[in-house]
Design a protein around this motif. Structure first.
Motif, PDB file in Angstrom:
ATOM      1  N   UNK A   1      12.262  16.317  33.104  1.00 23.81           N
ATOM      2  CA  UNK A   1      13.151  15.483  33.918  1.00 23.81           C
ATOM      3  C   UNK A   1      13.778  16.316  35.038  1.00 23.81           C
ATOM      4  N   UNK A   2      14.275  17.503  34.690  1.00 19.63           N
ATOM      5  CA  UNK A   2      14.870  18.364  35.701  1.00 19.63           C
ATOM      6  C   UNK A   2      13.879  18.761  36.783  1.00 19.63           C
ATOM      7  N   UNK A   3      12.644  19.063  36.389  1.00 16.49           N
ATOM      8  CA  UNK A   3      11.617  19.430  37.366  1.00 16.49           C
ATOM      9  C   UNK A   3      11.293  18.267  38.291  1.00 16.49           C
ATOM     10  N   UNK A   4      11.192  17.068  37.733  1.00 17.21           N
ATOM     11  CA  UNK A   4      10.886  15.884  38.545  1.00 17.21           C
ATOM     12  C   UNK A   4      12.010  15.617  39.539  1.00 17.21           C
ATOM     13  N   UNK A   5      13.259  15.750  39.094  1.00 17.94           N
ATOM     14  CA  UNK A   5      14.396  15.528  39.987  1.00 17.94           C
ATOM     15  C   UNK A   5      14.373  16.541  41.133  1.00 17.94           C
ATOM     16  N   UNK A   6      14.104  17.807  40.824  1.00 19.61           N
ATOM     17  CA  UNK A   6      14.043  18.815  41.876  1.00 19.61           C
ATOM     18  C   UNK A   6      12.903  18.528  42.863  1.00 19.61           C
ATOM     19  N   UNK A   7      11.740  18.120  42.345  1.00 17.22           N
ATOM     20  CA  UNK A   7      10.621  17.799  43.232  1.00 17.22           C
ATOM     21  C   UNK A   7      10.945  16.614  44.125  1.00 17.22           C
ATOM     22  N   UNK A   8      11.592  15.609  43.557  1.00 17.79           N
ATOM     23  CA  UNK A   8      11.962  14.435  44.356  1.00 17.79           C
ATOM     24  C   UNK A   8      13.045  14.789  45.381  1.00 17.79           C
ATOM     25  N   UNK A   9      13.971  15.647  44.998  1.00 21.13           N
ATOM     26  CA  UNK A   9      14.981  16.073  45.970  1.00 21.13           C
ATOM     27  C   UNK A   9      14.344  16.802  47.139  1.00 21.13           C
TER      28      UNK A   9
ATOM     29  N   UNK B   1      17.271  11.219  41.005  1.00 22.36           N
ATOM     30  CA  UNK B   1      17.386  11.006  39.557  1.00 22.36           C
ATOM     31  C   UNK B   1      17.130   9.567  39.155  1.00 22.36           C
ATOM     32  N   UNK B   2      17.198   8.633  40.104  1.00 20.30           N
ATOM     33  CA  UNK B   2      17.137   7.213  39.749  1.00 20.30           C
ATOM     34  C   UNK B   2      15.781   6.794  39.199  1.00 20.30           C
ATOM     35  N   UNK B   3      14.705   7.182  39.874  1.00 14.42           N
ATOM     36  CA  UNK B   3      13.378   6.717  39.446  1.00 14.42           C
ATOM     37  C   UNK B   3      12.974   7.282  38.083  1.00 14.42           C
ATOM     38  N   UNK B   4      13.064   8.607  37.831  1.00 14.35           N
ATOM     39  CA  UNK B   4      12.737   9.088  36.487  1.00 14.35           C
ATOM     40  C   UNK B   4      13.692   8.544  35.435  1.00 14.35           C
ATOM     41  N   UNK B   5      14.964   8.337  35.790  1.00 11.72           N
ATOM     42  CA  UNK B   5      15.897   7.742  34.835  1.00 11.72           C
ATOM     43  C   UNK B   5      15.487   6.332  34.458  1.00 11.72           C
ATOM     44  N   UNK B   6      15.052   5.540  35.453  1.00 11.27           N
ATOM     45  CA  UNK B   6      14.583   4.188  35.176  1.00 11.27           C
ATOM     46  C   UNK B   6      13.325   4.201  34.310  1.00 11.27           C
ATOM     47  N   UNK B   7      12.434   5.163  34.587  1.00  9.23           N
ATOM     48  CA  UNK B   7      11.207   5.266  33.784  1.00  9.23           C
ATOM     49  C   UNK B   7      11.532   5.535  32.317  1.00  9.23           C
ATOM     50  N   UNK B   8      12.410   6.491  32.054  1.00  2.00           N
ATOM     51  CA  UNK B   8      12.738   6.821  30.669  1.00  2.00           C
ATOM     52  C   UNK B   8      13.500   5.689  29.991  1.00  2.00           C
ATOM     53  N   UNK B   9      14.302   4.957  30.744  1.00  2.00           N
ATOM     54  CA  UNK B   9      14.983   3.796  30.170  1.00  2.00           C
ATOM     55  C   UNK B   9      13.974   2.731  29.761  1.00  2.00           C
ATOM     56  N   UNK B  10      13.005   2.461  30.632  1.00  2.00           N
ATOM     57  CA  UNK B  10      11.964   1.488  30.291  1.00  2.00           C
ATOM     58  C   UNK B  10      11.135   1.974  29.108  1.00  2.00           C
ATOM     59  N   UNK B  11      10.838   3.285  29.072  1.00  2.00           N
ATOM     60  CA  UNK B  11      10.081   3.843  27.951  1.00  2.00           C
ATOM     61  C   UNK B  11      10.860   3.699  26.650  1.00  2.00           C
ATOM     62  N   UNK B  12      12.165   3.889  26.706  1.00  2.00           N
ATOM     63  CA  UNK B  12      13.015   3.719  25.522  1.00  2.00           C
ATOM     64  C   UNK B  12      12.937   2.284  25.009  1.00  2.00           C
ATOM     65  N   UNK B  13      12.992   1.316  25.917  1.00  2.00           N
ATOM     66  CA  UNK B  13      12.935  -0.091  25.509  1.00  2.00           C
ATOM     67  C   UNK B  13      11.580  -0.448  24.916  1.00  2.00           C
ATOM     68  N   UNK B  14      10.504   0.052  25.520  1.00  2.00           N
ATOM     69  CA  UNK B  14       9.156  -0.262  25.024  1.00  2.00           C
ATOM     70  C   UNK B  14       8.932   0.367  23.652  1.00  2.00           C
TER      71      UNK B  14
END
Length: 250
Positions: A211-219, A92-105
């Motif tokens: 987000x859920x799909x990405x987390x499952x794929x990364x897991x 969950x960390x990498x997609x969470x970081x991506x969306x946080x950065x996207x929120x800031x931008x």
């Protein structure tokens, strides 16, 4: 919860669920963004810049939701020692970081015409930036412990401590004077017009599915990597013992 501790049982659920989440996510996200960019009228005060909220708000939601996922996984790791908890937190960390950065931008892009500045050190923006730094720290810490074979409880403690920042982000516009507008959505209702509310909810649901799909794929990828490393270590031990076994047999 421990019913999915077995990797095979987890994979039996994750494999069919991933394409469904991806498909629904792409449909909802594409439709909602098209609806928001083309079908929604310009807002009375914000004009055309209001359209960025269909990307900005889901990104903010998933930035906070991603760390909440890490905190729950960290709790399962520390309290119940769930075998897949550390993997779930890392996933969950990498997609969470991506969306946080996207929120800031996207927030900065919206803030320039709305506030006359790209950045302002107000409570909401600053706490969101802190969240991005927390993500980067967690990613580095979890990666280092995985490489060195250290205890996964170390990043789990970090994940639990970091959850303190999530309510700070949510309530910052109420606790401190801020140029950031107060929340338009709450449990008590919505201050948003329906023509903006419905595509926003659809976009949030769509991005959440992605987000859920990405987390499952990364897991699944991290689990496969962990299993491969375990097989390599087992094979290396067998190769080390083989000469000794031959010598003792001789």
């Amino acid at each position: 919860m421990h019913g999915f501790a077995n990797p095979k049982r987890f994979l039996s659920l994750a494999r069919p669920l991933t394409p469904w989440l991806l498909g629904i996510g792409f449909l909802l996200t594409g439709g909602a963004l098209g609806w928001g960019l083309v079908g929604v009228p310009a807002e009375r005060l914000q004009g055309e810049t209001v359209r960025i909220l269909f990307l900005h708000v889901p990104a903010a939601w998933l930035g906070m939701g991603g760390w909440t996922t890490i905190a729950l996984a960290s709790l399962a790791e520390i309290v119940w020692r769930h075998p897949l908890a550390a993997i779930a937190g890392r996933a969950a960390a990498l997609p969470g970081a991506f969306f946080t950065a996207l929120c800031l931008v996207t927030g900065s892009l919206w803030g320039r015409p709305a506030w006359g500045t790209w950045w302002e050190w107000d409570g909401r923006l600053t706490s969101m930036l802190v969240l991005l730094f927390l993500y980067l720290g967690y990613i580095a810490l979890a990666g280092a412990t995985a490489r060195e074979g250290a205890s996964s409880r170390i990043p789990a403690i970090f994940g639990l401590v970091g959850i303190v920042n999530v309510p700070v982000i949510h309530y910052s516009v109420l606790w401190w004077y801020s140029i950031h507008q107060p929340p338009s959505l709450s449990l008590s209702g919505s201050a948003m017009a329906p023509e903006f509310l419905w595509p926003l909810l659809a976009a949030t649901a769509g991005f959440s599915c992605l987000f859920g799909a990405i987390v499952l794929m990364r897991m699944r990828a991290l689990l496969a990597e962990t299993q491969a490393q375990a097989r390599l270590r087992r094979r290396a031990r067998e190769l080390e013992l083989e000469p000794r076994l031959k010598a003792s047999g001789a």
